[in-house]
Structures are given as C-alpha cells and as structure tokens.
Design an enzyme around this catalytic site. Structure first.
Site, mmCIF file in Angstrom:
data_model
loop_
_atom_site.group_PDB
_atom_site.id
_atom_site.type_symbol
_atom_site.label_atom_id
_atom_site.label_comp_id
_atom_site.label_asym_id
_atom_site.label_seq_id
_atom_site.Cartn_x
_atom_site.Cartn_y
_atom_site.Cartn_z
ATOM 1 N N HIS A 163 35.141 41.615 42.706
ATOM 2 C CA HIS A 163 34.457 40.660 43.564
ATOM 3 C C HIS A 163 33.774 41.330 44.755
ATOM 4 C CE1 HIS A 163 37.245 37.195 42.036
ATOM 5 N NE2 HIS A 163 36.434 37.654 41.111
ATOM 6 N N PHE A 174 43.120 40.125 39.432
ATOM 7 C CA PHE A 174 42.729 41.390 40.058
ATOM 8 C C PHE A 174 41.382 41.324 40.783
ATOM 9 C CE2 PHE A 174 44.731 42.387 35.811
ATOM 10 C CZ PHE A 174 46.031 42.329 36.294
ATOM 11 N N CYS A 175 41.059 40.176 41.353
ATOM 12 C CA CYS A 175 39.776 39.992 42.050
ATOM 13 C C CYS A 175 38.608 40.392 41.151
ATOM 14 C CB CYS A 175 39.750 40.773 43.356
ATOM 15 S SG CYS A 175 40.948 40.176 44.564
ATOM 16 N N ALA A 176 38.762 40.105 39.869
ATOM 17 C CA ALA A 176 37.696 40.343 38.889
ATOM 18 C C ALA A 176 37.789 39.227 37.857
ATOM 19 C CB ALA A 176 37.854 41.710 38.240
#
Length: 458
Positions: free
Chosen positions: A129, A375-377
């Site tokens: 992100h 995982f901020c993805a």
C-alpha cells in the site's frame, strides 16, 4: 538431522549479531523459550553494530545545521556524512539527491507530492500500500498482477505504449514482494519505462536488507527504503535519486531548514526562497539518530559482504520451503512459481486453519513471532488466494473464529540475524500443529486470535 548439516561452507552459517537474540518469552503451556523473531519483513531487529554505533554517538547528540557549538557541528558532520554513506550504499549517480524521510511510505508520498501535475503513474496491483496508494493527485493506471517476470515487462510495455507520449510518466514497482519475497525484474522494467519516455521509482523496502541495490546499475530514477527493515530502528527512511522534479516542486513540508531566505513584503506578505538541495524537503529538526542508524546499517551490511549474506539466506529460504513442502495442508503463495528467485519472505495458508489462529499458536506454544493478515497488500493477497476482491477481510484483523476460514495468510520472514535454530523450530512447529493440532484453546479478542487463559490445556 538438522536441515543445515550438509552446508558446505560453515563460514556462511553465522548470523550477524542482533539485539534480542537472548530474549526469552513465556509459553502458554508453561516455561520459557528464546524468542524466534521471524517477522523481519515488518521490522527487522537492530544490528548490534548499529546499536553500538548509536550508543557511542548519543552523548554527543546536538542540533544540526543551525548550531555554532561543538556538539552541533559534530552532529551536522555526522548527519551529512551519513547522507554520503547512503549515497555510496545505493550507488548513486553524480547529481542524485539523498533525502531523509520517516519511512518508505513517507518517501513515496514525498515523490507523489513532487511529480508534475500532468504526470501519469503506472502501478501494479501487487504493490504494498505504500507504493499503491500515494498517487492521489496523479492519473493512475493500475496494472494487473503478472504471473511471470516476462509478463510483468510485457504488461508494462503494453500500458506505456498506449499512454500520451508527450506527458510525463512514472512507473512504481517493488524490488522484492513483501508477500511472496519474489524478486521483480527491475532492470528490465526500468529499460521498458525509459524506452517509452517514463521514469521509474523502486520500492526497495524488502530488497535493500537482502540484496545490494544500485541506482545506476539498475538504471532506476529513484529508490525508497526504510531503516526499520534494514536493521536500523528509530524511524527514518530514504528517498534517493534524480533531483530535477524534487527541485522544481514546492517543499514537501514548509518550515525551517527548507527555507533559504524569508523576508516580509511591503504589502504585508512573505517572500520565501527555498533550498534547491535535499534540505528543500527536510524541513524541521531531522531525526539525526535515525539517519545515523541507517548509515551504520549500510556500513555493517557492506562490510559483512552481500555475497555471504545472500548465500546464507538462500539456504534458510530453501530449508523453509523444503519443510513446508513436506506438509500437504500447506499452500505457499507465489506469483512467479517455485523457481522464482526470492528473499527471506514466505507467505502461506494452512488447510483447516484460520491464519490468525495458526500464528497465535506459533507464538503462544513455540515462542515464534510471525505475521498474519493481508500484509498491507490487500489486492495481491486476494489475487493469490483466488478470492473475490470484494470479500471481507482486513489486514491483521480477521473476523473468523479459530478453525474457520479467513481471508488472510501467514508470513514468515527472516534475514541476516536469523539463527539456524529459529528456522528449524519454525518448520518443526508447523508440522506439529498440522499433525497434532494446537495444545491450547484460543478465542477472538478485539479482532485477534489469542490464547484463552481461562481454558484448560487440550
């Protein structure tokens, strides 16, 4: 037998000394065990060398660029020498600027703030992100997840061929995925970008701690990375690369340090002359300790030798992948396939397990710290799990109860400070949890799976 017994060169077996290697943690089943930190992709432990260097400097800490006193002068020299160290670590070109920020996220938001107004930005949906989201004032084209490195290049070339050839363009790409650990074809992507008149920024947050990153060698225009993933705590980051867009834009932050001259006008307003150096985007008192810790880490990794570090880490990667391959219930997530080169970042799901439940059991019953979630993805993990993009799921906050399916995965990550024993313990723990189940009952509390302290052992 140890998975490392057959290592031909035992000199590669010694991890670099890191803080926390002797920390013990309690087990829910009783007793204590040394903590196995296997969440390097989030924040790597500080190298002992970095900590020692910072401790030696700390009594001499002072303000930079503004003080006439000895400590201020010493701190200013240290700050600027750190900039030179980072530039050397990154193989910067003549004329490149090294700007100190708070993190990779801050670095990419800084770059997003200085891109020309009519810039078109190309970003793969596979990005963290920090790389995916900053481009709010630009025209953004999101590229679908490629399934091979060659397809990544082809997808970019096709998109760039269709763009307005007269306006500025920027490509943003990761060097190593924070989800799969897979290496991206950065040099080939840079060549494709430049062939179509575009520039490229490399998110090296997961690459720089594991591999040498050369701006000139890779022919990228900018590189961004974070100190806390490079074994350097204290909250500092780097944006390094071409100066022209940075010099042409308004300062990222307005304030002292960024301004060269400030004067009142006769009409009551203020005239400001901004710096054209890196100081233009470093307003305010800088994080001298954080900056110095990054420079110390750059020196430590360089002196240790990336060839040795990479070789040792690849043995750890092979050991984890071989161990997980022996468990049919485990599915390792990958974009490019089993043969793709990768760093020490591996994500997986376990059939019949909620990922938060599995991670909680690794921690509570084995003293192993991993990461679970998206995982901020989010788009990437959803693609890898083959789920509906609209399906409910939040990073690190699964709603499913223990044992229920959740739109999340488990990530194990490691690096230069990881002992062999931590990898062996992790592989053993995965096999035992899958074959025997957890020894304790767990419940969901505030979106997290935690041991039920009031329950009896199973």
């Amino acid at each position: 037998m140890s998975v490392f017994t057959a290592a031909a060169d035992q000199s590669l077996c010694a991890p670099l000394p890191v803080l926390g290697k002797d920390v013990t943690v309690p087990l829910v089943t009783g007793g204590e065990v040394s903590y196995a930190a296997l969440d390097y992709a989030a924040s790597a432990p500080a190298l002992q060398r970095v900590w020692d260097d910072v401790a030696a400097y700390a009594p001499y800490y002072g303000s930079v660029h503004r003080g006439a006193g000895y400590l201020s002068q010493l701190s200013t020299d240290l700050f600027e020498n750190s900039r030179a160290t980072v530039a050397e670590f990154l193989g910067c070109r003549a004329g490149d600027q090294v700007i100190f920020t708070r993190s990779t996220t801050d670095s990419l938001n800084l770059l997003a703030a200085v891109v020309p107004a009519d810039c078109q930005v190309f970003v793969y949906e596979t990005e963290h992100h920090a790389s995916l989201l900053p481009w709010r004032d630009a025209r953004v084209t999101y590229l679908n997840a490629p399934r091979t490195p060659a397809q990544a290049v082809e997808t970019l070339e096709r998109a760039l061929a269709e763009r307005d050839p007269y306006g500025p363009a920027l490509v943003c790409v990761t060097g190593a995925s924070n989800v799969t650990g897979e290496l991206w074809p950065v040099k080939e992507l840079a060549a494709a970008a430049h062939a179509h008149g575009a520039r490229i920024v490399l998110d090296a947050a997961q690459l720089a701690p594991h591999h040498p990153v050369g701006i000139a060698e890779l022919d990228v225009d900018w590189v961004a990375f974070s100190g806390h993933k490079l074994y350097a705590p204290f909250g500092s980051g780097v944006l390094a690369g071409r100066a022209d867009w940075l010099q042409a834009a308004e300062p990222y932050l307005a304030g002292g340090g960024a301004s060269r001259k400030v004067a009142r006008r006769t009409d009551g307003g203020v005239d400001v002359e901004w710096h054209s150096t890196a100081a233009r985007h470093e307003a305010g008192s800088p994080n001298v300790i954080g900056v110095y810790s990054i420079a110390a880490a750059c020196k430590a990794l360089t002196e240790a030798g990336f060839d040795n570090l990479v070789a040792r880490e690849q043995r750890l990667v092979a050991a984890v992948r071989a161990g997980l391959a022996e468990v049919p219930e485990v599915k390792v997530l990958s974009l490019f396939g089993d043969d793709a080169p990768r760093v020490g970042v591996i994500s997986f799901v376990v059939e019949g397990w909620n990922s938060s439940h599995f991670a909680a059991a690794l921690s509570a019953e084995y003293g192993i710290g991993v990461r679970d979630g998206l995982f901020c993805a989010h788009p990437l993990v959803r693609t890898l799990l083959g789920s509906d993009p609209q399906e409910v799921g939040e990073c690190g906050a699964p709603e499913a109860e223990p044992g229920e399916r959740s739109l999340n995965a488990i990530r194990v990550s490691f690096g230069a400070g990881t002992p062999d024993e931590h990898i062996e313990r992790f592989v053993r723990a995965v096999k035992e949890l899958v074959s025997k189940g957890a020894q304790w009952k767990y419940r969901t509390e505030d979106g997290r799976c935690v041991p039920d302290r009031g329950a009896a052992q199973l």
